[in-house]
Write an enzyme that holds these catalytic residues in place. Structure first.
Site, short mmCIF file in Angstrom:
data_model
loop_
_atom_site.label_atom_id
_atom_site.label_comp_id
_atom_site.label_asym_id
_atom_site.label_seq_id
_atom_site.Cartn_x
_atom_site.Cartn_y
_atom_site.Cartn_z
N ASN A 228 -11.83 -16.80 -28.11
CA ASN A 228 -12.13 -15.44 -27.62
C ASN A 228 -11.88 -15.37 -26.12
O ASN A 228 -12.28 -16.28 -25.38
CB ASN A 228 -13.59 -15.07 -27.92
CG ASN A 228 -13.83 -14.94 -29.41
OD1 ASN A 228 -14.62 -15.66 -30.00
ND2 ASN A 228 -13.11 -14.03 -30.04
N ARG A 236 5.33 -22.58 -29.14
CA ARG A 236 6.14 -22.99 -27.98
C ARG A 236 5.46 -22.65 -26.66
O ARG A 236 6.04 -22.80 -25.59
CB ARG A 236 7.53 -22.34 -28.04
CG ARG A 236 8.40 -22.92 -29.09
CD ARG A 236 9.84 -22.46 -28.95
NE ARG A 236 10.50 -22.59 -30.23
CZ ARG A 236 10.53 -21.63 -31.16
NH1 ARG A 236 10.02 -20.45 -30.93
NH2 ARG A 236 11.13 -21.86 -32.31
N ASP A 257 -20.04 -16.54 -35.84
CA ASP A 257 -20.69 -15.43 -36.56
C ASP A 257 -19.79 -14.87 -37.66
O ASP A 257 -20.17 -13.94 -38.36
CB ASP A 257 -21.12 -14.31 -35.59
CG ASP A 257 -19.96 -13.71 -34.82
OD1 ASP A 257 -18.82 -14.21 -34.95
OD2 ASP A 257 -20.18 -12.74 -34.06
N ASP A 283 -23.69 -16.27 -27.59
CA ASP A 283 -23.23 -15.17 -26.72
C ASP A 283 -24.07 -13.92 -27.05
O ASP A 283 -23.57 -12.79 -27.04
CB ASP A 283 -21.73 -14.90 -26.94
CG ASP A 283 -21.07 -14.19 -25.76
OD1 ASP A 283 -21.78 -13.84 -24.79
OD2 ASP A 283 -19.84 -13.98 -25.82
N ALA A 316 -18.36 -7.11 -27.32
CA ALA A 316 -19.21 -7.41 -26.15
C ALA A 316 -20.34 -8.31 -26.59
O ALA A 316 -21.42 -7.85 -26.91
CB ALA A 316 -19.76 -6.11 -25.57
ZN LIG Z 1 -20.85 -14.23 -22.70
#
Ligand SMILES: [Zn+2]
Length: 387
Positions: A228, A236, A257, A283, A316
Site C-alpha cells: 500500500n 522489469r 484486513d 493502521d 484512509a
Molecule cells: Zn498509517
C-alpha cells in the site's frame, strides 16, 4: 504468587503443552509445563481450560480507535483507545502520527511523549489499558506520488533540522519513522535517525529498486504497510517492493484486513519475509470499533462505509483490530494460530526495540492474552492485572 494454567502456551518461539505460568508482582517468575513439576504450595491457581497463552499483541501502527484519534494526544482520548486495544488483546502499541502542519505534529509529539512517560509510572488498577511504548512518525517525509491521504500541502523534504525538531518535541520517544527514500536529503536523515536508535521504515514511496537499496544501506531496516502506498512491483521495474520482498534482513509489515491487499498477497508476503521478518499492523483509525459514519484522521475528514475508511475516495487507514488480523491470516493462509501469532507479538517488539515484550519468558512483565484455539480473545492480562 499466582499460578496460571491452560491447554497450551506459545512463547511464541515454542509451544508448551499443559503450561504453568507463575506470576508475582506483575512479573513472570516461571514458564514450564505442569507435567514436569507440582504447582508450588500457597499459589492461587487459575485454570483457563482449553485456552492458549500467548504474549500480549503489539501494534506498531495505530492512528486511533473507538472514536478517538492519537493526533489529539489528550489523556482522555488515549485512555479510550487503550481500553479498546486491551479488549482486542493488544498490550503495547505505538501511537502513529499522520502528516499535518508542523506545529500540529510538534504538539502531538509532545502530548504523546507525556502519555508515554505517564504510562511508565501508571499503576494498573481495575481498568486494563494497552501501554504506549513509543511513537511512530508517519510523515511528513513522504512521496507526493504515493501519499495516500497524507495532505499534499504538509509533506516536506527530509532535513536533519526538521527531524531534530520532531525528536526534541517527542523527547526521544520516536521508535519508528516512515520515510520515502527517493526524497532529496533522505539518506542523511535515514542515517541520523538510525544512529539515534529509530527504526527507519521505507514507505509511502515511489522509489525504484536502486534508490530503495540505497535507503537500506543508509540504515532503513523495515517497510511500512507493504504494497500500500508503494510503487507497484513490475518484472522489469521491481521498485521498492522488489527491494522489500527480496532483502532477508529487512522486516516489513502488512495490513491483513483482506481489503488493503488481497489474501493471496498476504500469503506471498509471508512466504517472502518468512517467520522472522513479517509483522502485522492494523493502521487503525478513530472509526475502528465504531459504526459507519464520518470520522477524522489527523486534519482530514473521512467517510466510513461497511467498515471501509475513505477520504476523498482514497483508502484512509482501516477499521481492523490486531486480533482480527491474526484470525484473518489463519484463514487466508490456512496456517495455525502459533504461526499467525509471531508477526503480532515478537516480531513487532523487535522492530520497535521493545526489550522484554512479545515473548513469554522468566523475568518479563506479565503482558499476555488467553485465546481460544480459534484465536478469539478470552482475557487480556497487563503487568499481571486483569486476572
Ligand atoms: Zn498509517
Amino acid at each position: 504468587m499466582i499460578a496460571l494454567t491452560a491447554a497450551a502456551l506459545f512463547t511464541p518461539l515454542e509451544q508448551i503443552k499443559q503450561p504453568l505460568l507463575l506470576v508475582e508482582d506483575g512479573v513472570i517468575r516461571e514458564v514450564r509445563s505442569r507435567m514436569a513439576n507440582e504447582i508450588p504450595k500457597g499459589c492461587r491457581v487459575i485454570d483457563f481450560g482449553d485456552g492458549i497463552f500467548a504474549p500480549g499483541l503489539i501494534d506498531i501502527h495505530i492512528h486511533g480507535a473507538a472514536g478517538r484519534d492519537v493526533m489529539k494526544g489528550d489523556p482522555d482520548s488515549l485512555a479510550t483507545i487503550e481500553r479498546f486495544l486491551a479488549k482486542h488483546a493488544v498490550t503495547s502499541y505505538l501511537p502513529t502520527t499522520i502528516t499535518a502542519p508542523v506545529n500540529s505534529t510538534l504538539a502531538a509529539l509532545e502530548s504523546l511523549a507525556n502519555a508515554i512517560e505517564a504510562a511508565g509510572k501508571r499503576k494498573d488498577g481495575g481498568e486494563l489499558r494497552a501501554r504506549p511504548r513509543g511513537i511512530h512518525i508517519e510523515g511528513p517525509f513522504l512521496s507526493h506520488a504515493r501519499r495516500g491521504v497524507h495532505p499534499t500541502e504538509n509533506l516536506l523534504p527530509p532535513t536533519i533540522k526538521m527531524f531534530e525538531r520532531f525528536w526534541e518535541a517527542a523527547r526521544g520517544h520516536i521508535r519508528i519513522m516512515t520515510i520515502a527514500p527517493e526524497l532529496p536529503g533522505a539518506p542523511d536523515v535515514i542515517a541520523e535517525a538510525s544512529r539515534r536508535g529509530v527504526c527507519v521504515s521505507l514507505g509511502h514511496s515511489d522509489a525504484d529498486f536502486q534508490t530503495s537499496r540505497a535507503g537500506i544501506i543508509a540504515g532503513a531496516r523495515h517497510a511500512t504497510h507493504t504494497f500500500n502506498a508503494m510503487r507497484p512491483l513490475r518484472h522489469r521495474d521491481p521498485g521498492i517492493l522488489g527491494a522489500v520482498l527480496t532483502d532477508s534482513n529487512l522486516s516489513a509489515d502488512i495490513i491483513a484486513d483482506g481489503l488493503h491487499v488481497d489474501p493471496a498477497i498476504v500469503q506471498l508476503f509471508l512466504q517472502a519475509k518468512g517467520p522472522d521478518q513479517a509483522v502485522f499492523i492494523t493502521d487503525s483509525t478513530a472509526a475502528t470499533g465504531m459504526p459507519d459514519g464520518i470520522y477524522r484522521i489527523g486534519t482530514l475528514e473521512m467517510e466510513v462505509k461497511h467498515g471501509v475508511c475513505r477520504a476523498r475516495g482514497t483508502l484512509a487507514g482501516s477499521t481492523l483490530t490486531l486480533d482480527q488480523a491474526v484470525r484473518n491470516v489463519m484463514k487466508f493462509t490456512h496456517s495455525d494460530l502459533e504461526k499467525a501469532l509471531r508477526p503480532a507479538t515478537l516480531n513487532p517488539a523487535r522492530v520497535a526495540g521493545l526489550a522484554g515484550k512479545g515473548l513469554l519468558e522468566v523475568g518479563v512483565e506479565a503482558d499476555l492474552v488467553i485465546l481460544s484455539p480459534e484465536g478469539e480473545v478470552r482475557n487480556t492480562i497487563i503487568r499481571g492485572a486483569g486476572i
